[in-house]
Scaffold this motif. Structure first.
Motif, PDB file in Angstrom:
ATOM      1  N   UNK A  99      11.795   9.153   5.662  1.00 47.11           N
ATOM      2  CA  UNK A  99      12.681   8.322   4.542  1.00 47.11           C
ATOM      3  C   UNK A  99      12.695   6.753   4.698  1.00 47.11           C
ATOM      4  N   UNK A 100      12.855   6.252   5.924  1.00 44.38           N
ATOM      5  CA  UNK A 100      12.611   4.903   5.882  1.00 44.38           C
ATOM      6  C   UNK A 100      11.551   4.392   5.451  1.00 44.38           C
ATOM      7  N   UNK A 101      10.385   5.026   5.407  1.00 40.58           N
ATOM      8  CA  UNK A 101       9.110   4.654   4.910  1.00 40.58           C
ATOM      9  C   UNK A 101       8.795   4.625   3.655  1.00 40.58           C
ATOM     10  N   UNK A 102       9.633   5.320   2.924  1.00 37.08           N
ATOM     11  CA  UNK A 102       9.260   5.229   1.304  1.00 37.08           C
ATOM     12  C   UNK A 102       7.933   5.842   0.859  1.00 37.08           C
ATOM     13  N   UNK A 103       7.736   7.113   1.610  1.00 41.91           N
ATOM     14  CA  UNK A 103       6.502   7.630   0.817  1.00 41.91           C
ATOM     15  C   UNK A 103       6.607   7.717  -0.542  1.00 41.91           C
ATOM     16  N   UNK A 133       6.829  12.056  -5.182  1.00 46.56           N
ATOM     17  CA  UNK A 133       6.850  13.473  -5.181  1.00 46.56           C
ATOM     18  C   UNK A 133       6.521  14.126  -4.143  1.00 46.56           C
ATOM     19  N   UNK A 134       6.729  15.351  -3.932  1.00 47.32           N
ATOM     20  CA  UNK A 134       6.462  16.420  -2.924  1.00 47.32           C
ATOM     21  C   UNK A 134       5.567  17.511  -3.331  1.00 47.32           C
ATOM     22  N   UNK A 147       0.834  -1.165   0.048  1.00 47.97           N
ATOM     23  CA  UNK A 147      -0.057   0.023  -0.016  1.00 47.97           C
ATOM     24  C   UNK A 147       0.892   1.130   0.031  1.00 47.97           C
ATOM     25  N   UNK A 148       0.649   2.212  -0.844  1.00 50.83           N
ATOM     26  CA  UNK A 148       1.368   3.461  -0.812  1.00 50.83           C
ATOM     27  C   UNK A 148       1.057   4.207   0.461  1.00 50.83           C
ATOM     28  N   UNK A 171      13.999  18.230  -2.082  1.00 53.35           N
ATOM     29  CA  UNK A 171      15.675  18.016  -2.418  1.00 53.35           C
ATOM     30  C   UNK A 171      16.056  16.953  -1.526  1.00 53.35           C
ATOM     31  N   UNK A 172      15.679  16.816  -0.041  1.00 52.97           N
ATOM     32  CA  UNK A 172      16.428  16.184   0.660  1.00 52.97           C
ATOM     33  C   UNK A 172      15.719  14.532   0.419  1.00 52.97           C
ATOM     34  N   UNK A 173      14.643  14.343  -0.190  1.00 52.17           N
ATOM     35  CA  UNK A 173      14.208  12.999  -0.562  1.00 52.17           C
ATOM     36  C   UNK A 173      14.435  12.562  -1.757  1.00 52.17           C
ATOM     37  N   UNK A 174      15.150  13.602  -2.746  1.00 54.21           N
ATOM     38  CA  UNK A 174      15.322  13.258  -4.060  1.00 54.21           C
ATOM     39  C   UNK A 174      14.072  12.798  -4.767  1.00 54.21           C
ATOM     40  N   UNK A 175      12.921  13.664  -4.516  1.00 53.57           N
ATOM     41  CA  UNK A 175      11.570  13.369  -5.107  1.00 53.57           C
ATOM     42  C   UNK A 175      11.417  14.796  -5.954  1.00 53.57           C
ATOM     43  N   UNK A 176      10.359  14.366  -6.744  1.00 49.97           N
ATOM     44  CA  UNK A 176      10.007  15.250  -7.815  1.00 49.97           C
ATOM     45  C   UNK A 176       9.193  16.105  -7.009  1.00 49.97           C
ATOM     46  N   UNK A 177       8.887  17.629  -7.235  1.00 52.56           N
ATOM     47  CA  UNK A 177       8.318  18.477  -6.492  1.00 52.56           C
ATOM     48  C   UNK A 177       7.288  19.364  -7.607  1.00 52.56           C
TER      49      UNK A 177
END
Length: 300
Positions: A111-115, A178-179, A3-4, A138-144
């Motif tokens: 970060x450990x939960x990989x949202x 993404x954020x 589940x996401x 930026x900290x999570x390396x995700x799209x924004x």
């Protein structure tokens, strides 16, 4: 397929602080402190997307124990809650502070939960900068995708709409993870059932104390400064006056300083290269070192 997880980052604070007209001091009331309308809109969108994807929502607040009041509102509408210990600075210090440290702390907590998605309010009433979601992405390396007025799921991706000047709109296709930050554009948090609201008031909110990263500096015992040893030439022979004259160089012959006036660049570069050659910094043409570095000798 797991589940996401959708994380909703909320900020707890007094939305209408008072100001003393004489001293200018800012007064904050913890009894009326809560999250902003944009933060609650982000939580509502997170709940809707979780229903579409069949996932779960985790509401995160970085703040003192008083911030648990905001998390209890999230618990009442069906989200999980997590408080990250964060000091409560003075109002003016908080306004002038950098949100990068706050974003790093929240990112380390989730970060450990990989949202798959992190939802934030666009602009809080107390700060109004809107920089926290960008730092968090930026900290999570995700799209924004920041400043959205609408957001909906399109399969595994997201479709967002952002307001532009002159009444125009921009539509974005956002990949996961993404954020996203959203405005409070006519979107309100759903009303919690009475039983869930009463249960949330008695629930225990888990708290996480962040561990500071290890310092790269090694701190030892205090001691006087001792310069590094280096070679010194032996004292010259002779009387004390002769040795002093030799060490100070008062009777030796010195090269007069070269004064370069307003000349062209070629002549100035030539004077500099000649000085480096005479001083031994650059091997001269014909010396044994000149063969290994011809660019510093003859081609200068």
């Amino acid at each position: 397929m797991a589940e996401p997880l959708i994380v909703a980052c909320l900020r707890h604070g007094d939305q209408r602080p008072g100001i003393d007209p004489l001293t200018g001091a800012v007064r904050r009331d913890e009894h009326g402190a809560t999250a902003s309308a944009a933060d609650f809109a982000a939580l509502e969108l997170a709940l809707r997307l979780a229903d579409t994807w069949g996932g779960c929502v985790l509401a995160v607040v970085a703040g003192p124990p008083a911030a648990e009041a905001t998390l209890r509102d999230a618990l009442a509408v069906g989200a999980d809650a997590l408080r990250v210990a964060w000091p409560d600075p003075e109002y003016v210090t908080d306004l002038a502070g950098d949100e990068r440290g706050w974003a790093q702390t929240v990112a380390d907590a989730v970060r450990g939960e990989h949202p798959a998605l992190v939802m934030c309010g666009d602009r809080s009433a107390d700060r109004g900068t809107g920089a926290f979601p960008a730092f968090l992405a930026h900290e999570l390396g995700a799209a924004q995708a920041l400043g959205l007025v609408s957001l909906r799921a399109d399969g595994e991706e997201l479709l967002g709409e952002r307001r532009l000047p002159a009444g125009r709109r921009e539509r974005l296709r956002i990949p996961r993870p993404a954020v996203c930050s959203v405005e409070a554009a006519g979107l309100r948090l759903r009303r919690a059932p009475l039983a869930a609201a009463r249960a949330a008031r008695q629930a225990v909110v888990p708290a996480l104390t962040p561990v500071p990263p290890p310092s790269p500096m090694l701190v030892g015992a205090a001691r006087p400064y001792a310069p590094r040893p280096h070679r010194v030439p032996p004292a010259p022979a002779g009387s004390a006056r002769e040795r002093l004259s030799a060490l100070s160089g008062v009777l030796s012959r010195h090269e007069p300083p070269a004064m370069i006036g307003p000349v062209d660049a070629g002549r100035a570069a030539g004077e500099l290269v000649d000085y480096l050659c005479r001083s031994g910094y650059v091997p001269q043409a014909g010396s044994p070192q000149a063969g290994s570095r011809p660019q510093e000798g003859g081609q200068a």
